[in-house]
Design a protein around this motif. Structure first.
Motif, PDB file in Angstrom:
ATOM      1  N   LYS A  70       1.056  -1.369   0.025  1.00  0.00           N
ATOM      2  CA  LYS A  70      -0.040   0.087  -0.231  1.00  0.00           C
ATOM      3  C   LYS A  70       1.043   1.391   0.139  1.00  0.00           C
ATOM      4  O   LYS A  70       0.418   2.125  -0.664  1.00  0.00           O
ATOM      5  N   ILE A  71       2.023   1.302   0.654  1.00  0.00           N
ATOM      6  CA  ILE A  71       2.779   2.391   0.822  1.00  0.00           C
ATOM      7  C   ILE A  71       4.043   2.564  -0.109  1.00  0.00           C
ATOM      8  O   ILE A  71       4.625   3.608  -0.013  1.00  0.00           O
ATOM      9  N   SER A  72       4.272   1.687  -0.934  1.00  0.00           N
ATOM     10  CA  SER A  72       5.313   1.549  -1.837  1.00  0.00           C
ATOM     11  C   SER A  72       4.945   1.537  -3.258  1.00  0.00           C
ATOM     12  O   SER A  72       5.420   0.779  -4.039  1.00  0.00           O
ATOM     13  N   GLN A  73       3.833   2.379  -3.537  1.00  0.00           N
ATOM     14  CA  GLN A  73       3.411   2.374  -5.151  1.00  0.00           C
ATOM     15  C   GLN A  73       4.439   3.225  -5.724  1.00  0.00           C
ATOM     16  O   GLN A  73       5.428   4.093  -5.178  1.00  0.00           O
ATOM     17  N   ALA A  74       4.476   2.906  -7.055  1.00  0.00           N
ATOM     18  CA  ALA A  74       5.661   3.577  -8.079  1.00  0.00           C
ATOM     19  C   ALA A  74       5.317   5.145  -8.220  1.00  0.00           C
ATOM     20  O   ALA A  74       6.120   6.063  -7.800  1.00  0.00           O
ATOM     21  N   SER A  75       4.129   5.643  -8.165  1.00  0.00           N
ATOM     22  CA  SER A  75       3.894   7.179  -8.291  1.00  0.00           C
ATOM     23  C   SER A  75       3.465   7.501  -6.847  1.00  0.00           C
ATOM     24  O   SER A  75       2.538   7.076  -5.782  1.00  0.00           O
ATOM     25  N   PRO A  76       4.017   8.863  -6.470  1.00  0.00           N
ATOM     26  CA  PRO A  76       3.391   9.494  -5.347  1.00  0.00           C
ATOM     27  C   PRO A  76       1.937   9.540  -5.287  1.00  0.00           C
ATOM     28  O   PRO A  76       1.433   9.447  -4.047  1.00  0.00           O
ATOM     29  N   SER A  77       1.303   9.955  -6.452  1.00  0.00           N
ATOM     30  CA  SER A  77      -0.202  10.165  -6.300  1.00  0.00           C
ATOM     31  C   SER A  77      -1.058   8.837  -5.940  1.00  0.00           C
ATOM     32  O   SER A  77      -2.024   8.944  -5.454  1.00  0.00           O
ATOM     33  N   ALA A  78      -0.164   7.712  -6.011  1.00  0.00           N
ATOM     34  CA  ALA A  78      -1.075   6.474  -5.632  1.00  0.00           C
ATOM     35  C   ALA A  78      -1.010   6.523  -4.287  1.00  0.00           C
ATOM     36  O   ALA A  78      -1.889   5.665  -3.695  1.00  0.00           O
ATOM     37  N   VAL A  79      -0.332   7.431  -3.413  1.00  0.00           N
ATOM     38  CA  VAL A  79      -0.422   7.168  -2.086  1.00  0.00           C
ATOM     39  C   VAL A  79      -1.718   7.511  -1.504  1.00  0.00           C
ATOM     40  O   VAL A  79      -2.487   7.319  -0.561  1.00  0.00           O
ATOM     41  N   THR A  80      -2.192   8.708  -2.221  1.00  0.00           N
ATOM     42  CA  THR A  80      -3.501   9.254  -2.081  1.00  0.00           C
ATOM     43  C   THR A  80      -4.723   8.107  -2.312  1.00  0.00           C
ATOM     44  O   THR A  80      -5.761   8.680  -1.545  1.00  0.00           O
ATOM     45  N   ASP A  81      -4.357   7.312  -2.782  1.00  0.00           N
ATOM     46  CA  ASP A  81      -5.368   6.120  -2.929  1.00  0.00           C
ATOM     47  C   ASP A  81      -5.803   5.437  -1.529  1.00  0.00           C
ATOM     48  O   ASP A  81      -6.786   4.964  -1.516  1.00  0.00           O
ATOM     49  N   VAL A  82      -4.558   5.507  -0.596  1.00  0.00           N
ATOM     50  CA  VAL A  82      -4.893   4.778   0.771  1.00  0.00           C
ATOM     51  C   VAL A  82      -5.354   5.967   1.547  1.00  0.00           C
ATOM     52  O   VAL A  82      -5.043   7.115   1.778  1.00  0.00           O
TER      53      VAL A  82
END
Length: 706
Positions: A222-234
């Motif tokens: 969950k916290i190690s996605q490639a794009s930083p914007s993916a973190v906002t998905d959590v």
């Protein structure tokens, strides 16, 4: 001159030439032996001179302490030629002066005539001596026979001791094996329990590891996605949950030590307590003591054969201490009235209609308010196997109202048919046999005493299995009781067994030096006796018997006597002691009591049977050592039927002999071997209701019925 010299050299007492001449203080000379020896008074230590009657003290060294007469000795040392002035001298017998010569067998000098008479007398003396030798020579033959008997006895006793040693060692090895199996089973149970606990802990740890690993994988994904914007998905809530759960797992892992997973588990350790004592006891297990073989050697010269008496008791085993006798209430004998009172729900029947008792039933007293009654108790088991175990059978009570008038005599005629002499002469064919060597139920190891209950059950003292086994008349096992030990109901090589009028089983617990009593179902009632030689004490008791009054007769084997006790164990009387005279015993083994209260005892080492009245007064004896009719070699079991016929187990001759009441021989049957009707070292003997003879075939480890 010659006569004067000869008179000088002649003792005035024996009128012969001096032999070791001794001079007394009164200056008179006499031979030391036998003259002065016979004149001496050894008590007062005085000697009276036969010449002057003077009394002289005997020197401390005795008669030999008086001084020698040197003058006489020198004359005696002179050759005969020197004491005579010519070639002739006086004959020492006829005193004539003539040509003499020395006798060839004594120091006398004789003329030819006296010498011939002297030689003739010598021949007569030799003849008398030869006759005496021939008369005394049979003593050596008898001594040789006694030595042979002693060797046979020693060999037989040695073989018995070997069997006892092997039995004792096997018994201890068996106990060690049993203990080994118990310990191994306990270890197996421990391992099963602890390994099960460890498996549960291991499974819990593996589940915990999988849970933590799954959490870590999920959080990392969950916290190690490639794009930083993916973190906002959590969502914030998910992040907070991951953070909180991660912190809890971290604290849990930091506080967990490596060994906490197994800190509650145990380890097993074997400790041999008192190992040094155990090893020492094994090294000194048992002891051997030789016992004298008493032989009747009245006609044997004591200088040629040494005969020992008062043999010490044989004890090839370690003695076991007994528990102190605990007093129990006296059991009162009961009498029935002229009728048997029963439940009114059962109609009365006549003696002819009364059905016989079941084979597994016992008649026991049951009292009502008005008069005594007898209840008929039968055990109803699910199977023969269950009947052999106490507690698996139920009790069924059935009562009959049966008039007693004429009942006893009628049933004694039907059930206790007395065998006749012709009946015994047809014996020898085996009716049944059962048992073989082993420790399983129905097997035996050195069976000894046997008895027959009122229901015709056969009760066997299974000696080296330390138990009592009860069988039906056809050899089916009914029950077993007893085990090895010194406690109540436990045995150490029991020997004799009998059944009293109440159906109670009385046993001789041999190496525990006591008597134990059980009811008909094998439940312990009481015990009495302890090791010793005083009244009421026992030393290797063997045979037991009871009379109609309830008294218990015990063959106190190593005390060489018979003791009589009441049913509560109180001492009544004793008779017999070590010896071979009338009323004396050497190792009495078995005993039986006849209907007229005559007591029959197998006096084993004296190779005979003795009969006494109920007070122990000697009546008669019969038998002696041998293999002919009416002779015995170490007789063992005895039984007596209703007519007084005496059946004897002739152990050393491997046969049964039957005698009339007066001890006269009737018949015999049986021979050595392992086949049907053959025996090896038979032991106990008992009679069934129809006269069939039950025999304990000891070395074949079985029971035979003839």
């Amino acid at each position: 001159m010659e006569q004067q010299i000869e008179q000088l050299l002649t003792c005035p007492v024996c009128l012969d030439r001096y032999k070791r001449p001794k001079i007394l203080p009164c200056q008179h000379t006499f031979c030391q032996d036998p003259c002065l020896q016979q004149l001496a008074d050894p008590v007062r230590r005085k000697v009276k001179c036969p010449e002057c009657r003077a009394m002289h003290n005997i020197p401390p060294k005795g008669i030999s302490g008086f001084p020698n007469n040197i003058t006489i000795l020198k004359f005696l040392d002179l050759p005969a030629e020197a004491t005579s002035s010519s070639g002739s001298e006086s004959c020492q017998v006829c005193r004539r002066i003539t040509a003499v010569s020395k006798c060839f067998h004594c120091p006398k000098r004789l003329c030819d005539t006296c010498k011939k008479v002297h030689s003739s007398q010598l021949k007569v003396d030799i003849g008398h001596q030869i006759n005496q030798i021939w008369r005394e020579l049979p003593k050596l033959t008898e001594a040789a026979n006694l030595v042979e008997k002693t060797a046979t006895h020693i060999k037989q006793s040695g073989e018995m001791v070997k069997m006892d040693i092997k039995s004792s060692i096997d018994q201890n090895i068996r106990k060690l094996r049993e203990r080994e199996q118990i310990l191994l089973n306990e270890v197996d149970l421990f391992l099963q329990s602890e390994l099960r606990l460890l498996r549960v802990k291991q499974e819990n740890l593996e589940v915990e590891m999988a849970s933590i690993a799954s959490h870590c994988d999920s959080a990392e994904s969950k916290i190690s996605q490639a794009s930083p914007s993916a973190v906002t998905d959590v969502t914030d809530a998910e992040l907070l949950s991951f953070h909180k759960q991660s912190k809890e797992y971290l604290v849990q892992l930091q506080n967990t030590a490596i060994d906490t997973a197994v800190d509650d588990c145990k380890t097993v350790k074997f400790t041999l307590q008192n190992s040094q004592t155990l090893h020492s006891n094994i090294a000194t297990l048992g002891q051997l003591s030789s016992s004298a073989f008493v032989i009747n050697a009245n006609t044997v010269n004591p200088n040629s054969v040494a005969v020992s008496s008062n043999p010490p008791p044989r004890n090839p085993r370690l003695s076991l201490s007994n528990e102190a006798f605990r007093g129990l209430p006296v059991v009162e004998m009961f009498r029935t009235s002229s009728q048997l009172r029963v439940s009114p729900s059962v109609s009365s029947v006549s003696p002819q209609q009364a059905s016989p008792q079941p084979a597994n039933s016992v008649a026991t007293p049951a009292h009502s308010n008005n008069s005594p009654r007898v209840s008929h108790i039968s055990t109803v088991g699910r199977s023969e196997q269950n009947r052999a175990r106490p507690g698996n059978s139920s009790l069924e009570f059935t009562s009959y109202e049966v008039p007693l008038d004429g009942l006893v005599s009628d049933f004694s005629h039907v059930q206790r048919r007395s065998p006749t002499s012709a009946f015994y002469r047809t014996k020898g064919m085996i009716l049944t046999k059962f048992g073989s060597k082993g420790s399983d139920l129905g097997h035996f190891t050195w069976p000894r005493g046997v008895a027959v209950s009122p229901e015709n059950y056969i009760i066997v003292a299974d000696s080296s299995n330390h138990r009592v086994q009860v069988f039906t008349p056809n050899g089916q096992l009914v029950r077993v009781f007893g085990s090895y030990g010194t406690g109540e109901g436990e045995f150490d090589c029991l020997a004799g067994v009998t059944v009293n009028s109440q159906g109670w089983i009385v046993t001789a617990d041999r190496y525990n030096h006591r008597v134990q009593i059980f009811d008909s179902n094998g439940r312990f009632i009481r015990q009495f006796g302890q090791e010793g030689s005083r009244d009421g004490q026992l030393s290797y008791p063997w045979g037991v018997a009871t009379d109609r009054m309830g008294f218990i007769y015990v063959c106190d084997k190593d005390n060489h006597r018979v003791q009589v006790f009441r049913l509560d164990g109180a001492f009544v009387r004793k008779f017999g002691r070590l010896g071979n005279g009338n009323g004396q015993f050497e190792n009495p083994h078995y005993i039986a009591v006849a209907r007229d209260n005559k007591v029959i005892v197998s006096d084993s080492s004296n190779h005979r049977i003795q009969v006494f009245d109920k007070y122990g007064r000697f009546l008669l004896k019969f038998g002696h050592e041998g293999c002919g009719n009416g002779q015995f070699k170490y007789p063992r079991g005895v039984a007596v039927d209703q007519e007084g016929h005496i059946i004897v187990g002739d152990s050393g001759n491997n046969r049964l002999q039957v005698f009339r009441q007066d001890g006269s021989f009737l018949c015999s049957f049986g021979t050595w071997g392992s086949g049907d009707g053959e025996v090896k070292g038979l032991e106990g003997v008992a009679l069934m209701s129809r006269g069939n003879v039950v025999v304990s075939d000891r070395e074949n480890h079985r029971i035979q019925v003839f």
